[in-house]
Design a protein around this motif. Structure first.
Motif, PDB file in Angstrom:
ATOM      1  N   GLN A  33      10.013   2.485  -2.217  1.00 35.21           N
ATOM      2  CA  GLN A  33      10.260   3.898  -1.948  1.00 35.21           C
ATOM      3  C   GLN A  33       8.967   4.491  -1.399  1.00 35.21           C
ATOM      4  O   GLN A  33       7.942   4.505  -2.090  1.00 35.21           O
ATOM      5  CB  GLN A  33      10.683   4.631  -3.219  1.00 35.21           C
ATOM      6  CG  GLN A  33      12.112   4.348  -3.594  1.00 35.21           C
ATOM      7  CD  GLN A  33      12.654   5.346  -4.608  1.00 35.21           C
ATOM      8  OE1 GLN A  33      12.175   6.461  -4.738  1.00 35.21           O
ATOM      9  NE2 GLN A  33      13.672   4.920  -5.331  1.00 35.21           N
ATOM     10  N   LEU A  34       9.025   4.938  -0.155  1.00 36.85           N
ATOM     11  CA  LEU A  34       7.898   5.619   0.468  1.00 36.85           C
ATOM     12  C   LEU A  34       8.126   7.112   0.294  1.00 36.85           C
ATOM     13  O   LEU A  34       9.199   7.616   0.643  1.00 36.85           O
ATOM     14  CB  LEU A  34       7.809   5.270   1.952  1.00 36.85           C
ATOM     15  CG  LEU A  34       7.586   3.792   2.278  1.00 36.85           C
ATOM     16  CD1 LEU A  34       7.714   3.555   3.775  1.00 36.85           C
ATOM     17  CD2 LEU A  34       6.219   3.350   1.792  1.00 36.85           C
ATOM     18  N   THR A  35       7.155   7.813  -0.269  1.00 37.09           N
ATOM     19  CA  THR A  35       7.329   9.243  -0.450  1.00 37.09           C
ATOM     20  C   THR A  35       7.347   9.935   0.906  1.00 37.09           C
ATOM     21  O   THR A  35       6.775   9.435   1.884  1.00 37.09           O
ATOM     22  CB  THR A  35       6.211   9.858  -1.320  1.00 37.09           C
ATOM     23  OG1 THR A  35       4.981   9.807  -0.599  1.00 37.09           O
ATOM     24  CG2 THR A  35       6.095   9.146  -2.663  1.00 37.09           C
ATOM     25  N   CYS A  36       7.979  11.066   0.948  1.00 38.10           N
ATOM     26  CA  CYS A  36       8.026  11.836   2.195  1.00 38.10           C
ATOM     27  C   CYS A  36       6.624  12.243   2.613  1.00 38.10           C
ATOM     28  O   CYS A  36       6.309  12.272   3.803  1.00 38.10           O
ATOM     29  CB  CYS A  36       8.931  13.050   2.026  1.00 38.10           C
ATOM     30  SG  CYS A  36      10.655  12.583   1.708  1.00 38.10           S
ATOM     31  N   LEU A  37       5.764  12.531   1.649  1.00 36.72           N
ATOM     32  CA  LEU A  37       4.377  12.870   1.955  1.00 36.72           C
ATOM     33  C   LEU A  37       3.657  11.680   2.586  1.00 36.72           C
ATOM     34  O   LEU A  37       2.939  11.841   3.571  1.00 36.72           O
ATOM     35  CB  LEU A  37       3.646  13.345   0.692  1.00 36.72           C
ATOM     36  CG  LEU A  37       2.188  13.752   0.873  1.00 36.72           C
ATOM     37  CD1 LEU A  37       2.059  14.918   1.858  1.00 36.72           C
ATOM     38  CD2 LEU A  37       1.564  14.123  -0.475  1.00 36.72           C
ATOM     39  N   GLN A  38       3.865  10.469   2.041  1.00 35.51           N
ATOM     40  CA  GLN A  38       3.259   9.272   2.637  1.00 35.51           C
ATOM     41  C   GLN A  38       3.707   9.105   4.083  1.00 35.51           C
ATOM     42  O   GLN A  38       2.890   8.812   4.962  1.00 35.51           O
ATOM     43  CB  GLN A  38       3.665   8.006   1.866  1.00 35.51           C
ATOM     44  CG  GLN A  38       3.008   7.805   0.546  1.00 35.51           C
ATOM     45  CD  GLN A  38       3.604   6.605  -0.182  1.00 35.51           C
ATOM     46  OE1 GLN A  38       4.819   6.522  -0.372  1.00 35.51           O
ATOM     47  NE2 GLN A  38       2.750   5.693  -0.598  1.00 35.51           N
ATOM     48  N   TYR A  94       5.929  -1.061  11.790  1.00 34.74           N
ATOM     49  CA  TYR A  94       5.077  -0.074  11.124  1.00 34.74           C
ATOM     50  C   TYR A  94       5.640   0.268   9.747  1.00 34.74           C
ATOM     51  O   TYR A  94       4.897   0.359   8.767  1.00 34.74           O
ATOM     52  CB  TYR A  94       4.951   1.171  12.000  1.00 34.74           C
ATOM     53  CG  TYR A  94       3.952   2.185  11.500  1.00 34.74           C
ATOM     54  CD1 TYR A  94       2.662   1.821  11.144  1.00 34.74           C
ATOM     55  CD2 TYR A  94       4.307   3.527  11.389  1.00 34.74           C
ATOM     56  CE1 TYR A  94       1.744   2.760  10.687  1.00 34.74           C
ATOM     57  CE2 TYR A  94       3.392   4.477  10.946  1.00 34.74           C
ATOM     58  CZ  TYR A  94       2.110   4.083  10.594  1.00 34.74           C
ATOM     59  OH  TYR A  94       1.207   5.013  10.147  1.00 34.74           O
ATOM     60  N   LEU A  95       6.950   0.437   9.647  1.00 37.25           N
ATOM     61  CA  LEU A  95       7.568   0.703   8.352  1.00 37.25           C
ATOM     62  C   LEU A  95       7.387  -0.471   7.390  1.00 37.25           C
ATOM     63  O   LEU A  95       7.183  -0.288   6.191  1.00 37.25           O
ATOM     64  CB  LEU A  95       9.053   1.038   8.526  1.00 37.25           C
ATOM     65  CG  LEU A  95       9.337   2.427   9.102  1.00 37.25           C
ATOM     66  CD1 LEU A  95      10.809   2.554   9.490  1.00 37.25           C
ATOM     67  CD2 LEU A  95       8.956   3.520   8.103  1.00 37.25           C
ATOM     68  N   ARG A  96       7.434  -1.677   7.927  1.00 36.94           N
ATOM     69  CA  ARG A  96       7.213  -2.860   7.088  1.00 36.94           C
ATOM     70  C   ARG A  96       5.775  -2.880   6.573  1.00 36.94           C
ATOM     71  O   ARG A  96       5.519  -3.156   5.401  1.00 36.94           O
ATOM     72  CB  ARG A  96       7.534  -4.138   7.871  1.00 36.94           C
ATOM     73  CG  ARG A  96       7.304  -5.421   7.111  1.00 36.94           C
ATOM     74  CD  ARG A  96       8.187  -5.497   5.869  1.00 36.94           C
ATOM     75  NE  ARG A  96       7.740  -6.552   4.977  1.00 36.94           N
ATOM     76  CZ  ARG A  96       8.536  -7.299   4.242  1.00 36.94           C
ATOM     77  NH1 ARG A  96       9.836  -7.097   4.272  1.00 36.94           N
ATOM     78  NH2 ARG A  96       8.058  -8.223   3.473  1.00 36.94           N
ATOM     79  N   GLU A  97       4.833  -2.547   7.451  1.00 30.96           N
ATOM     80  CA  GLU A  97       3.422  -2.482   7.061  1.00 30.96           C
ATOM     81  C   GLU A  97       3.218  -1.432   5.959  1.00 30.96           C
ATOM     82  O   GLU A  97       2.548  -1.703   4.954  1.00 30.96           O
ATOM     83  CB  GLU A  97       2.579  -2.136   8.285  1.00 30.96           C
ATOM     84  CG  GLU A  97       1.092  -2.061   8.025  1.00 30.96           C
ATOM     85  CD  GLU A  97       0.310  -1.672   9.273  1.00 30.96           C
ATOM     86  OE1 GLU A  97      -0.725  -1.013   9.114  1.00 30.96           O
ATOM     87  OE2 GLU A  97       0.745  -2.016  10.393  1.00 30.96           O
ATOM     88  N   LEU A 101       1.974  -2.118   2.054  1.00 33.67           N
ATOM     89  CA  LEU A 101       0.854  -1.390   1.461  1.00 33.67           C
ATOM     90  C   LEU A 101       1.288  -0.684   0.179  1.00 33.67           C
ATOM     91  O   LEU A 101       0.565  -0.692  -0.815  1.00 33.67           O
ATOM     92  CB  LEU A 101       0.296  -0.371   2.445  1.00 33.67           C
ATOM     93  CG  LEU A 101      -0.532  -0.932   3.594  1.00 33.67           C
ATOM     94  CD1 LEU A 101      -0.850   0.156   4.602  1.00 33.67           C
ATOM     95  CD2 LEU A 101      -1.797  -1.583   3.076  1.00 33.67           C
ATOM     96  N   CYS A 102       2.464  -0.110   0.200  1.00 34.80           N
ATOM     97  CA  CYS A 102       3.019   0.556  -0.973  1.00 34.80           C
ATOM     98  C   CYS A 102       3.197  -0.445  -2.116  1.00 34.80           C
ATOM     99  O   CYS A 102       2.841  -0.168  -3.262  1.00 34.80           O
ATOM    100  CB  CYS A 102       4.344   1.216  -0.619  1.00 34.80           C
ATOM    101  SG  CYS A 102       5.125   2.097  -1.980  1.00 34.80           S
ATOM    102  N   GLU A 103       3.734  -1.606  -1.800  1.00 29.83           N
ATOM    103  CA  GLU A 103       3.952  -2.660  -2.798  1.00 29.83           C
ATOM    104  C   GLU A 103       2.621  -3.121  -3.397  1.00 29.83           C
ATOM    105  O   GLU A 103       2.496  -3.291  -4.612  1.00 29.83           O
ATOM    106  CB  GLU A 103       4.701  -3.830  -2.162  1.00 29.83           C
ATOM    107  CG  GLU A 103       4.993  -4.976  -3.113  1.00 29.83           C
ATOM    108  CD  GLU A 103       6.083  -4.662  -4.129  1.00 29.83           C
ATOM    109  OE1 GLU A 103       6.288  -5.495  -5.023  1.00 29.83           O
ATOM    110  OE2 GLU A 103       6.723  -3.601  -4.052  1.00 29.83           O
ATOM    111  N   LEU A 104       1.604  -3.295  -2.553  1.00 32.46           N
ATOM    112  CA  LEU A 104       0.277  -3.709  -3.042  1.00 32.46           C
ATOM    113  C   LEU A 104      -0.310  -2.652  -3.967  1.00 32.46           C
ATOM    114  O   LEU A 104      -0.888  -2.976  -5.006  1.00 32.46           O
ATOM    115  CB  LEU A 104      -0.669  -3.959  -1.875  1.00 32.46           C
ATOM    116  CG  LEU A 104      -0.470  -5.242  -1.097  1.00 32.46           C
ATOM    117  CD1 LEU A 104      -1.379  -5.286   0.125  1.00 32.46           C
ATOM    118  CD2 LEU A 104      -0.717  -6.460  -1.989  1.00 32.46           C
ATOM    119  N   ASN A 105      -0.166  -1.374  -3.593  1.00 32.72           N
ATOM    120  CA  ASN A 105      -0.682  -0.291  -4.425  1.00 32.72           C
ATOM    121  C   ASN A 105       0.024  -0.235  -5.771  1.00 32.72           C
ATOM    122  O   ASN A 105      -0.613   0.033  -6.797  1.00 32.72           O
ATOM    123  CB  ASN A 105      -0.562   1.057  -3.701  1.00 32.72           C
ATOM    124  CG  ASN A 105      -1.530   1.164  -2.551  1.00 32.72           C
ATOM    125  OD1 ASN A 105      -2.543   0.473  -2.496  1.00 32.72           O
ATOM    126  ND2 ASN A 105      -1.213   2.023  -1.605  1.00 32.72           N
TER     127      ASN A 105
END
Length: 109
Positions: A33-38, A94-97, A101-105
């Motif tokens: 889940q990518l936040t809208c802010l991200q 780009y969305l995959r990248e 990054l989200c998963e790593l965080n």
């Protein structure tokens, strides 16, 4: 010459209004889940890129949301944000990248 990475699109894209996020499920099983802010901060449109290069501060409201998502051809998504911004195209690669990054965080937390 930059070699463009070919990435399969997500198998599912869901706008999660309650959590103010976009959920992406990828063919290999990764779901984030990518936040809208991200997503808004990650906009790579010419306007946002130029402002960043020139060191101009762009204030983004932390409550920014995605009002609508549209498929942009077969190459990615376009998000329509509550602050009126809609110029950025988010290609699958780009969305995959961003997803990785989200998963790593999340794993580091």
């Amino acid at each position: 010459m930059t070699r463009q990475q070919i990435v399969d699109p997500p198998t599912e894209v869901r706008l999660r209004r309650k959590s103010n996020a976009v959920e992406l499920s990828w063919p290999d099983g990764l779901t984030v889940q990518l936040t809208c802010l991200q997503l808004r901060k990650s906009c790579a449109c010419s306007h946002c890129t130029q402002a960043e290069r020139q060191g101009r501060l762009s204030l983004i409201d932390v409550t920014v949301s995605v009002e609508r998502i549209e498929l942009s051809g077969v190459s990615g998504l376009q998000f329509f944000f509550s602050d009126g911004h809609y110029r950025g195209l988010y290609p699958w690669a780009y969305l995959r990248e961003l997803s990785e990054l989200c998963e790593l965080n999340e794993q580091a937390s």
